[in-house]
Design a protein around this motif. Structure first.
Motif, PDB file in Angstrom:
ATOM      1  N   LYS A  65      80.104  65.601  47.380  1.00 21.07           N
ATOM      2  CA  LYS A  65      79.227  64.790  46.642  1.00 21.07           C
ATOM      3  C   LYS A  65      79.085  63.474  47.141  1.00 21.07           C
ATOM      4  N   TRP A  66      77.974  62.894  47.300  1.00 20.51           N
ATOM      5  CA  TRP A  66      77.617  61.649  47.702  1.00 20.51           C
ATOM      6  C   TRP A  66      76.791  60.811  46.677  1.00 20.51           C
ATOM      7  N   ARG A  67      77.331  59.817  45.958  1.00 16.32           N
ATOM      8  CA  ARG A  67      76.870  59.086  45.183  1.00 16.32           C
ATOM      9  C   ARG A  67      76.739  57.501  45.567  1.00 16.32           C
ATOM     10  N   SER A  68      75.683  56.869  45.059  1.00 17.58           N
ATOM     11  CA  SER A  68      75.607  55.342  45.590  1.00 17.58           C
ATOM     12  C   SER A  68      76.575  54.544  45.232  1.00 17.58           C
ATOM     13  N   ASP A  69      77.204  54.986  43.799  1.00 19.36           N
ATOM     14  CA  ASP A  69      78.224  54.074  43.330  1.00 19.36           C
ATOM     15  C   ASP A  69      79.498  54.852  42.828  1.00 19.36           C
ATOM     16  N   VAL A  70      80.659  54.411  43.107  1.00 20.69           N
ATOM     17  CA  VAL A  70      81.772  55.153  42.772  1.00 20.69           C
ATOM     18  C   VAL A  70      82.083  55.636  41.236  1.00 20.69           C
ATOM     19  N   ARG A  71      81.384  54.711  40.566  1.00 26.57           N
ATOM     20  CA  ARG A  71      81.308  55.355  38.836  1.00 26.57           C
ATOM     21  C   ARG A  71      80.660  56.535  38.722  1.00 26.57           C
ATOM     22  N   SER A  72      79.599  56.693  39.562  1.00 30.62           N
ATOM     23  CA  SER A  72      78.768  57.968  39.475  1.00 30.62           C
ATOM     24  C   SER A  72      79.532  59.105  39.816  1.00 30.62           C
ATOM     25  N   LEU A  73      80.629  58.996  40.358  1.00 30.79           N
ATOM     26  CA  LEU A  73      81.358  60.157  40.858  1.00 30.79           C
ATOM     27  C   LEU A  73      82.047  61.008  39.993  1.00 30.79           C
ATOM     28  N   ASP A  74      82.208  60.489  38.763  1.00 34.31           N
ATOM     29  CA  ASP A  74      83.020  60.847  37.869  1.00 34.31           C
ATOM     30  C   ASP A  74      82.029  62.035  37.161  1.00 34.31           C
ATOM     31  N   GLN A  75      80.883  61.913  37.336  1.00 35.59           N
ATOM     32  CA  GLN A  75      80.161  63.043  36.672  1.00 35.59           C
ATOM     33  C   GLN A  75      79.569  63.847  37.835  1.00 35.59           C
ATOM     34  N   ALA A  76      79.936  63.701  38.980  1.00 32.26           N
ATOM     35  CA  ALA A  76      79.216  64.449  39.974  1.00 32.26           C
ATOM     36  C   ALA A  76      79.443  65.841  40.029  1.00 32.26           C
ATOM     37  N   LEU A  77      80.725  66.394  39.556  1.00 29.28           N
ATOM     38  CA  LEU A  77      80.851  68.001  39.455  1.00 29.28           C
ATOM     39  C   LEU A  77      80.842  68.348  38.163  1.00 29.28           C
ATOM     40  N   ASP A  78      80.215  69.466  38.084  1.00 26.96           N
ATOM     41  CA  ASP A  78      80.226  70.184  36.667  1.00 26.96           C
ATOM     42  C   ASP A  78      80.435  71.687  36.897  1.00 26.96           C
ATOM     43  N   GLU A  79      80.875  72.101  35.756  1.00 29.46           N
ATOM     44  CA  GLU A  79      81.278  73.609  35.940  1.00 29.46           C
ATOM     45  C   GLU A  79      80.200  74.772  36.353  1.00 29.46           C
ATOM     46  N   GLN A  80      78.964  74.377  36.245  1.00 29.13           N
ATOM     47  CA  GLN A  80      77.939  75.201  36.808  1.00 29.13           C
ATOM     48  C   GLN A  80      77.939  75.183  38.169  1.00 29.13           C
ATOM     49  N   ARG A  81      77.774  74.005  38.682  1.00 32.11           N
ATOM     50  CA  ARG A  81      77.822  73.918  40.078  1.00 32.11           C
ATOM     51  C   ARG A  81      79.181  74.333  40.891  1.00 32.11           C
ATOM     52  N   LEU A  82      80.204  74.109  40.237  1.00 38.06           N
ATOM     53  CA  LEU A  82      81.463  74.951  40.891  1.00 38.06           C
ATOM     54  C   LEU A  82      81.479  76.120  40.627  1.00 38.06           C
ATOM     55  N   ARG A  83      80.889  76.832  39.513  1.00 38.60           N
ATOM     56  CA  ARG A  83      80.671  78.296  39.800  1.00 38.60           C
ATOM     57  C   ARG A  83      79.935  78.861  40.603  1.00 38.60           C
ATOM     58  N   ARG A  84      78.780  78.238  41.020  1.00 38.76           N
ATOM     59  CA  ARG A  84      78.069  78.625  42.232  1.00 38.76           C
ATOM     60  C   ARG A  84      78.659  78.621  43.404  1.00 38.76           C
ATOM     61  N   VAL A  85      79.456  77.166  43.631  1.00 36.50           N
ATOM     62  CA  VAL A  85      80.218  77.379  44.753  1.00 36.50           C
ATOM     63  C   VAL A  85      81.298  78.304  44.932  1.00 36.50           C
ATOM     64  N   ALA A  86      81.946  78.906  43.853  1.00 40.64           N
ATOM     65  CA  ALA A  86      83.064  79.851  44.045  1.00 40.64           C
ATOM     66  C   ALA A  86      82.144  81.071  44.187  1.00 40.64           C
ATOM     67  N   ARG A  87      81.104  81.302  43.540  1.00 43.03           N
ATOM     68  CA  ARG A  87      80.473  82.853  43.859  1.00 43.03           C
ATOM     69  C   ARG A  87      80.147  82.656  45.430  1.00 43.03           C
ATOM     70  N   ALA A  88      79.516  81.649  45.939  1.00 40.72           N
ATOM     71  CA  ALA A  88      79.212  81.855  47.271  1.00 40.72           C
ATOM     72  C   ALA A  88      80.442  81.856  48.156  1.00 40.72           C
ATOM     73  N   ALA A  89      81.354  81.384  47.993  1.00 35.17           N
ATOM     74  CA  ALA A  89      82.599  81.283  48.800  1.00 35.17           C
ATOM     75  C   ALA A  89      83.174  82.800  48.734  1.00 35.17           C
ATOM     76  N   GLN A  90      83.155  83.535  47.535  1.00 36.26           N
ATOM     77  CA  GLN A  90      83.507  84.762  47.468  1.00 36.26           C
ATOM     78  C   GLN A  90      82.642  85.627  48.154  1.00 36.26           C
ATOM     79  N   ALA A  91      81.618  85.496  48.217  1.00 34.23           N
ATOM     80  CA  ALA A  91      80.597  86.302  49.149  1.00 34.23           C
ATOM     81  C   ALA A  91      80.541  86.294  50.532  1.00 34.23           C
ATOM     82  N   MET A  92      81.213  84.878  50.972  1.00 35.06           N
ATOM     83  CA  MET A  92      81.262  84.804  52.295  1.00 35.06           C
ATOM     84  C   MET A  92      82.717  84.654  52.988  1.00 35.06           C
ATOM     85  N   VAL A  93      83.788  84.982  51.912  1.00 32.56           N
ATOM     86  CA  VAL A  93      84.952  84.605  52.108  1.00 32.56           C
ATOM     87  C   VAL A  93      85.379  85.408  53.572  1.00 32.56           C
TER      88      VAL A  93
END
Length: 125
Positions: A65-93
Motif C-alpha cells: 500500500k502506497w499513500r501520499s501521507d503516512v496518516r492515510s496508511l492506518d486506513q489502507a488495509l481492510d478486511e475485505q482486501r486482505l481476504r481477497r489477497v488470502a484467497r489469491a495466495a491460497q489459489a497460487m501457493v
C-alpha cells in the motif's frame, strides 16, 4: 481520456512504484522476489497478490500500500482486501511453496519520506 481513467492510470503508476520500492526494501532484508502482480480468478472472484517473496523456508504473499501521507496508511488495509489477497495466495501457493515451507500474508505500507512498515502475518483466516 476521462477523468476516472486518468485517476486509475495515476493510481497504477503509484502502485507500480510502491511495489518496486517494497521489492527493493525486502531484497535488502534478505528476501528473494519470486513474482509480482500475480492475479487469479475472473470477475468478482479476482484476487491479486502484489509480491510473492521467499526467505529460507518462508514464503510471504505481500500486499503493498502506497499513500501520499503516512496518516492515510492506518486506513489502507481492510478486511475485505486482505481476504481477497488470502484467497489469491491460497489459489497460487502450490506454484511458490514447497510442502515444508511456512506461508503467510504480509503487508508493506509506504509513504513519502518515511521508512517502509513491514507487517508480518497481517491476516490469519
Amino acid at each position: 481520456m476521462n477523468r476516472g481513467g486518468r485517476n486509475r492510470s495515476t493510481a497504477d503508476r503509484k502502485g507500480h512504484k510502491g511495489e518496486g520500492l517494497a521489492a527493493f526494501y525486502l531484497q535488502c532484508k534478505g528476501w528473494r522476489v519470486l513474482a509480482r502482480r500475480q492475479r487469479v480468478g475472473q470477475g468478482r472472484g479476482v484476487g491479486e497478490v502484489d509480491l510473492v517473496v521467499r526467505r529460507g523456508r518462508t514464503v510471504a504473499f505481500v500486499e503493498v500500500k502506497w499513500r501520499s501521507d503516512v496518516r492515510s496508511l492506518d486506513q489502507a488495509l481492510d478486511e475485505q482486501r486482505l481476504r481477497r489477497v488470502a484467497r489469491a495466495a491460497q489459489a497460487m501457493v502450490h506454484r511458490f511453496a514447497r510442502p515444508d515451507d511456512v506461508t503467510r500474508i504480509d503487508a508493506i505500507l509506504l509513504a513519502p519520506w518515511h521508512w517502509p512498515r513491514h507487517i508480518t502475518h497481517v491476516w490469519q483466516p
